[in-house]
Design a protein around this motif. Sequence first.
Motif, PDB file in Angstrom:
ATOM      1  N   ASN A  69      40.076  37.556  40.796  1.00  0.00           N
ATOM      2  CA  ASN A  69      39.897  36.100  40.726  1.00  0.00           C
ATOM      3  C   ASN A  69      40.061  35.518  39.331  1.00  0.00           C
ATOM      4  O   ASN A  69      39.781  34.338  39.121  1.00  0.00           O
ATOM      5  CB  ASN A  69      38.522  35.717  41.301  1.00  0.00           C
ATOM      6  N   ASP A  70      40.533  36.309  38.376  1.00  0.00           N
ATOM      7  CA  ASP A  70      40.702  35.844  36.997  1.00  0.00           C
ATOM      8  C   ASP A  70      42.028  35.098  36.833  1.00  0.00           C
ATOM      9  O   ASP A  70      43.004  35.645  36.327  1.00  0.00           O
ATOM     10  CB  ASP A  70      40.614  37.019  36.025  1.00  0.00           C
ATOM     11  N   LEU A  71      42.041  33.847  37.270  1.00  0.00           N
ATOM     12  CA  LEU A  71      43.267  33.062  37.166  1.00  0.00           C
ATOM     13  C   LEU A  71      43.553  32.602  35.738  1.00  0.00           C
ATOM     14  O   LEU A  71      44.570  31.968  35.476  1.00  0.00           O
ATOM     15  CB  LEU A  71      43.223  31.872  38.124  1.00  0.00           C
ATOM     16  N   TYR A 102      51.049  30.013  47.749  1.00  0.00           N
ATOM     17  CA  TYR A 102      49.605  29.831  47.795  1.00  0.00           C
ATOM     18  C   TYR A 102      48.957  30.831  46.842  1.00  0.00           C
ATOM     19  O   TYR A 102      48.692  31.973  47.199  1.00  0.00           O
ATOM     20  CB  TYR A 102      49.107  30.022  49.230  1.00  0.00           C
ATOM     21  N   SER A 103      48.694  30.395  45.629  1.00  0.00           N
ATOM     22  CA  SER A 103      48.201  31.282  44.569  1.00  0.00           C
ATOM     23  C   SER A 103      46.680  31.248  44.481  1.00  0.00           C
ATOM     24  O   SER A 103      46.116  30.772  43.505  1.00  0.00           O
ATOM     25  CB  SER A 103      48.825  30.883  43.233  1.00  0.00           C
ATOM     26  N   ASP A 104      46.011  31.791  45.476  1.00  0.00           N
ATOM     27  CA  ASP A 104      44.553  31.728  45.519  1.00  0.00           C
ATOM     28  C   ASP A 104      43.873  32.896  44.821  1.00  0.00           C
ATOM     29  O   ASP A 104      42.653  32.922  44.699  1.00  0.00           O
ATOM     30  CB  ASP A 104      44.063  31.627  46.961  1.00  0.00           C
ATOM     31  N   ASN A 105      44.645  33.879  44.350  1.00  0.00           N
ATOM     32  CA  ASN A 105      44.082  34.988  43.576  1.00  0.00           C
ATOM     33  C   ASN A 105      45.103  35.427  42.534  1.00  0.00           C
ATOM     34  O   ASN A 105      46.226  34.920  42.496  1.00  0.00           O
ATOM     35  CB  ASN A 105      43.634  36.142  44.489  1.00  0.00           C
ATOM     36  N   LEU A 106      44.720  36.362  41.686  1.00  0.00           N
ATOM     37  CA  LEU A 106      45.585  36.727  40.565  1.00  0.00           C
ATOM     38  C   LEU A 106      46.850  37.457  40.995  1.00  0.00           C
ATOM     39  O   LEU A 106      47.886  37.301  40.363  1.00  0.00           O
ATOM     40  CB  LEU A 106      44.801  37.552  39.530  1.00  0.00           C
ATOM     41  N   ILE A 107      46.807  38.228  42.066  1.00  0.00           N
ATOM     42  CA  ILE A 107      48.036  38.884  42.529  1.00  0.00           C
ATOM     43  C   ILE A 107      49.048  37.836  42.966  1.00  0.00           C
ATOM     44  O   ILE A 107      50.210  37.864  42.548  1.00  0.00           O
ATOM     45  CB  ILE A 107      47.751  39.895  43.664  1.00  0.00           C
TER      46      ILE A 107
END
Length: 192
Positions: A69-71, A102-107
Amino acid sequence: MSRKKKIVIGITGASGTIYAIDLLKKLHAHPEVETHVVVSNWAKQNLKLEANLSLEDLYAFCDYHYPINDLGAAIASGSFLVDAMVITPASMKTVAAIAMGYSDNLIARAADVALKEQRKMILVPRESPLSTIHLENLTKLSRMGVQVIPPIPAFYNHPETIQDLVNHQSMKIMDALGIANDTGGRWKGAEA
């Protein structure tokens, strides 16, 4: 002195963490390669279930690692120069998120950055059978230049162990990354 080749590795919750582990071990053996790794929450579970490996054990093969979750991580920005991104195994949830932006997490964010910056991206999708939605998402990404390298075993090299099959997959990914290797038993031509 030339800079190291920087590769982002995303490990999602699909079955097949063995592919990520093997790739990381092989890349770790190349001093000219620097890895930046993100492990999803479900991938952490699969490390235990499938490989009996702790997260700390996995991180021993990584140069840098980031929380999912480290965006604000370096790899979330296009100004942080990387050479490629590999997602292995790639869950269909992650494939869908990337295909839809949909960029909801770092991956997903790092993949979005790879796409917008037109950097090399490789997906190792791990699902079977594939639905039409899966195929459409993979096709959409392929049309954007993403290389799709599913873990499909080869048998011309006469694999004797699961590791032989995994080695072949790592060879295919490293070939796509332009990293010299000979770990998977290459085709040498049909013998008459």
